[in-house]
Structures are given as C-alpha cells and as structure tokens.
Design an enzyme around this catalytic site. Structure first.
Site, PDB file in Angstrom:
ATOM      1  N   GLU A  29      33.634  20.599  32.635  1.00  0.00           N
ATOM      2  CA  GLU A  29      34.875  21.042  33.208  1.00  0.00           C
ATOM      3  C   GLU A  29      35.077  20.649  34.681  1.00  0.00           C
ATOM      4  O   GLU A  29      34.125  20.308  35.443  1.00  0.00           O
ATOM      5  CB  GLU A  29      34.632  22.650  33.502  1.00  0.00           C
ATOM      6  CG  GLU A  29      35.944  23.354  33.605  1.00  0.00           C
ATOM      7  CD  GLU A  29      35.723  24.713  34.380  1.00  0.00           C
ATOM      8  OE1 GLU A  29      36.246  24.855  35.428  1.00  0.00           O
ATOM      9  OE2 GLU A  29      34.336  25.164  33.987  1.00  0.00           O
ATOM     10  N   LYS A 163      32.620  35.735  34.284  1.00  0.00           N
ATOM     11  CA  LYS A 163      32.529  35.755  35.638  1.00  0.00           C
ATOM     12  C   LYS A 163      32.533  37.185  36.022  1.00  0.00           C
ATOM     13  O   LYS A 163      33.241  37.894  35.602  1.00  0.00           O
ATOM     14  CB  LYS A 163      33.530  34.902  36.740  1.00  0.00           C
ATOM     15  CG  LYS A 163      33.397  33.339  36.615  1.00  0.00           C
ATOM     16  CD  LYS A 163      34.181  32.715  37.590  1.00  0.00           C
ATOM     17  CE  LYS A 163      35.507  32.555  36.799  1.00  0.00           C
ATOM     18  NZ  LYS A 163      35.476  31.142  35.692  1.00  0.00           N
TER      19      LYS A 163
HETATM   20  N1  PSU Z   1      33.293  28.736  36.050  1.00  0.00           N
HETATM   21  C1  PSU Z   1      32.513  28.510  37.300  1.00  0.00           C
HETATM   22  N2  PSU Z   1      33.565  28.460  38.465  1.00  0.00           N
HETATM   23  C2  PSU Z   1      34.900  28.116  38.271  1.00  0.00           C
HETATM   24  C3  PSU Z   1      35.353  28.493  36.793  1.00  0.00           C
HETATM   25  C4  PSU Z   1      34.386  28.741  35.595  1.00  0.00           C
HETATM   26  O1  PSU Z   1      31.493  28.696  37.603  1.00  0.00           O
HETATM   27  O2  PSU Z   1      35.585  28.132  39.167  1.00  0.00           O
HETATM   28  C5  PSU Z   1      36.838  28.238  36.558  1.00  0.00           C
HETATM   29  C6  PSU Z   1      37.127  27.829  35.055  1.00  0.00           C
HETATM   30  O3  PSU Z   1      37.917  26.774  35.085  1.00  0.00           O
HETATM   31  C7  PSU Z   1      37.927  29.035  34.240  1.00  0.00           C
HETATM   32  C8  PSU Z   1      38.706  29.411  35.429  1.00  0.00           C
HETATM   33  O4  PSU Z   1      38.692  28.555  33.368  1.00  0.00           O
HETATM   34  O5  PSU Z   1      37.741  29.364  36.504  1.00  0.00           O
HETATM   35  C9  PSU Z   1      39.190  30.862  35.342  1.00  0.00           C
HETATM   36  O6  PSU Z   1      40.640  30.951  35.997  1.00  0.00           O
HETATM   37  P1  PSU Z   1      41.529  32.120  35.617  1.00  0.00           P
HETATM   38  O7  PSU Z   1      41.042  33.247  35.795  1.00  0.00           O
HETATM   39  O8  PSU Z   1      42.654  31.555  36.607  1.00  0.00           O
HETATM   40  O9  PSU Z   1      41.986  31.632  34.156  1.00  0.00           O
END
Ligand code: PSU
Ligand code: MN
Length: 308
Positions: A29, A163
């Site tokens: 990603e 997370k």
């Molecule tokens: N995992 C990590 N760091 C990140 C992310 C995931 O260790 O920054 C990112 C991923 O791209 C995930 C996003 O899809 O955070 C989620 O963002 P949101 O809550 O706006 O969907």
C-alpha cells in the site's frame, strides 16, 4: 465507446512477468508511505518493505496512482514521488475514477490498493493496520471504506489487526456482519496494531503460511461473494509499544482531534502523527515492526499460494 482498463492500470514489467508466470507477488500500500509515516523515513521504509518481499522470494508491487494511471509496481523514481511529492492525495476506491479523469497523483488506501491488486490479479497484500469504525461513530458515522471493499474483494490482507485509534470491537462486529473471513496468525487474540493484543479474542487461529493458502483455496472453492481473508499477525511482544504510554497518548490525541475539529480523511493521518510525536517516536518503531512482520508473512503466504 467502451474502453478497457488497460490504459488506467499499468503493471511494471517485473510485476507483469511475475503474474504471467504464476510467480508469487505481494501488493504493498502507498498511503502508509505518503500519509502514515514521517519524511524522509517513509522513503527508506518504502524501499525496505520491497526488499523484505524480495528476500522472501516474492515480487513486490507497491501500488499508487501517478498522473491518473494506477501503477502496479513502482520504479525508484515513482517510489520517491509517492514518498516526497508535496500535496499528494490520499485515494480511496471511490476516488480512482476522479484521479484518472483529472490526471491526479495519489497514494492508495487499503480499500483502493485491495481493489487495484485484485484487478491486476494479485492475491496477497500486506499493510500495517486496517481502517475501520472510528470512535464516536454514533455522531459522525465515520467507517473506513476499507471494510466495505474487503467485504467484496477477493484478496488476502496481512495486517496487525486494525489501527488502535479506532473502535476495535465495533470494527470486528462490522467484519463479522459483512462476512469477511478473519484468522489470527499464531494468536488467539486479535492484534492491537501497536500492541500485541487488542484485548479481543479472534475465533480462528492458523499456524503456517500453507494453512492460509488452504483457506484461500477454500474461499475460491465455495464461491459466493468475493470476500477477503484477513490474516491478523501480531507485532512481536518485545517490539510492541508500552501499553500505558499507548493509552495515555492516544487519549490525548483523540481529545486534540476533537477540539481541533479534525474529521474525514484527515483524521487517521492526524492521530498517527500525534502518536509519533507524543511517544517520542516509539509508536513509529512499533508501526514499522508490525509492517515488516506483515510484509514478510504475506510473501511466505504468496509462495505457499503459488505452489498450491
Ligand atoms: N496502516 C498503517 N498506516 C496507515 C494506514 C494503514 O500502518 O497510514 C492507512 C491505510 O491506507 C488505511 C487508511 O486504508 O490508513 C485508513 O484511512 P481511513 O480511515 O480514512 O479510511
Ligand atoms: Mn473515514
């Protein structure tokens, strides 16, 4: 006139060859690089993650959109753009047609990366922690599109759970409702991203990459809705963030976000950045340890999958 996706979806030569020959490929990603980690460390990490995949015997395919084209596998110059370009956007799946039409560049979230990986024919994908249901969901209904995409995309995502900035129990409920298959890797507890455990159980446990590949074969054999497999791989205990520090700084981060009115796409990068500063960089080290472990495991599963 109907056009194919060929011009919108461009695998690198290396990735295209690997896919043609059935060699193991792991999608990586890019939002974690552009929005999840501080510069310039993020560029080193982007390179390191690709290196881990290669060391394990698979081909890395970091995914991002550059000038409107979804690139599957990035060369060094493109990786640098993702890490360093000012104002690079964060693209979820729904943003992809807009980015394509307007020739915009952006990093892809778990949702967008899973979608593009599946389109390109890549089954394995590694990240840090998934997005999910945010705390305070009852007020603003902020639920990451990651969950929706994983409920209708046939990929295997190796992650350290979701997370910990999120509402973990609510996120697990949503994964259950949406029919996403979840297995703990050598654990009975759902991982807590920076922490080894989220304090919640995970009902299924697998011990070996070959078992993950067997689950994937099962998914295909049963057919039905094209759901994902989440392989929840906890951070090693000796590399986790101190739980007391984690809880204290996270509470501060959430309070600050609320006070400053941070919402929408900005909230996840804001909270992750706050944690890095508030823990004196310790959360960054834990985040990296988690991602490294996930990338290595994804490569091992990709190998098992390519042999099965
Ligand atoms: N995992 C990590 N760091 C990140 C992310 C995931 O260790 O920054 C990112 C991923 O791209 C995930 C996003 O899809 O955070 C989620 O963002 P949101 O809550 O706006 O969907
Ligand atoms: Mn959101």
């Amino acid at each position: 006139m109907r056009r194919t996706t060929d011009s919108l979806l461009q695998p690198s030569d290396e990735v295209a060859e690997a896919l043609d020959s059935g060699a193991p490929v792991v999608a990586l990603e890019s939002t974690i690089i552009s929005h999840g980690l501080p510069r310039p460390r993020n560029l080193e990490v982007a390179r390191e993650l690709e290196e881990i995949v290669r060391r394990e015997g698979a081909v890395p395919a970091t995914i991002a959109v550059l000038d409107g084209v979804a690139r599957i596998g990035l060369d060094e110059a493109s990786l640098e753009r993702v890490a360093m370009e000012p104002g690079l956007r964060k693209l979820s799946q729904r943003d992809l047609p807009l980015a394509a039409a307007l020739k915009v560049s952006g990093a892809t979230t778990v949702a967008a990366t899973s979608f593009l990986a599946a389109r390109a024919g890549i089954r394995l994908f590694a990240t840090g922690g998934l997005g999910g249901v945010h705390r305070g969901w009852t007020d603003d209904q902020d639920e990451s599109a990651d969950l929706d995409t994983l409920s209708r995309t046939r990929v295997t995502v190796v992650c350290a759970g979701v997370k910990s900035i999120l509402d973990v129990p609510a996120t697990l409920q949503r994964l259950e409702t949406r029919g996403v298959t979840v297995a703990g890797y050598r654990t009975d507890e759902f991982p807590g991203f920076y922490l080894r455990s989220s304090g919640r159980p995970v009902e299924w446990r697998i011990e070996m990459p070959e078992e993950a590949a067997a689950v994937m074969r099962g998914q295909d054999a049963f057919g039905g809705q094209e759901t994902a497999l989440i392989v929840a791989n906890p951070i090693p205990e000796d590399q986790q963030l101190d739980p007391a520090l984690h809880d204290r700084v996270l509470a501060e981060a959430l309070a600050t976000a609320e006070r400053e009115g941070v919402t929408g796409q900005a909230i996840t990068p804001f909270l992750l950045g706050y944690l890095v500063r508030g823990t004196g960089g310790a959360s960054l080290e834990a985040n990296l340890a988690a991602v490294r472990g996930n990338v290595a495991l994804a490569a091992r599963i990709a190998l098992a999958w390519s042999r099965s």
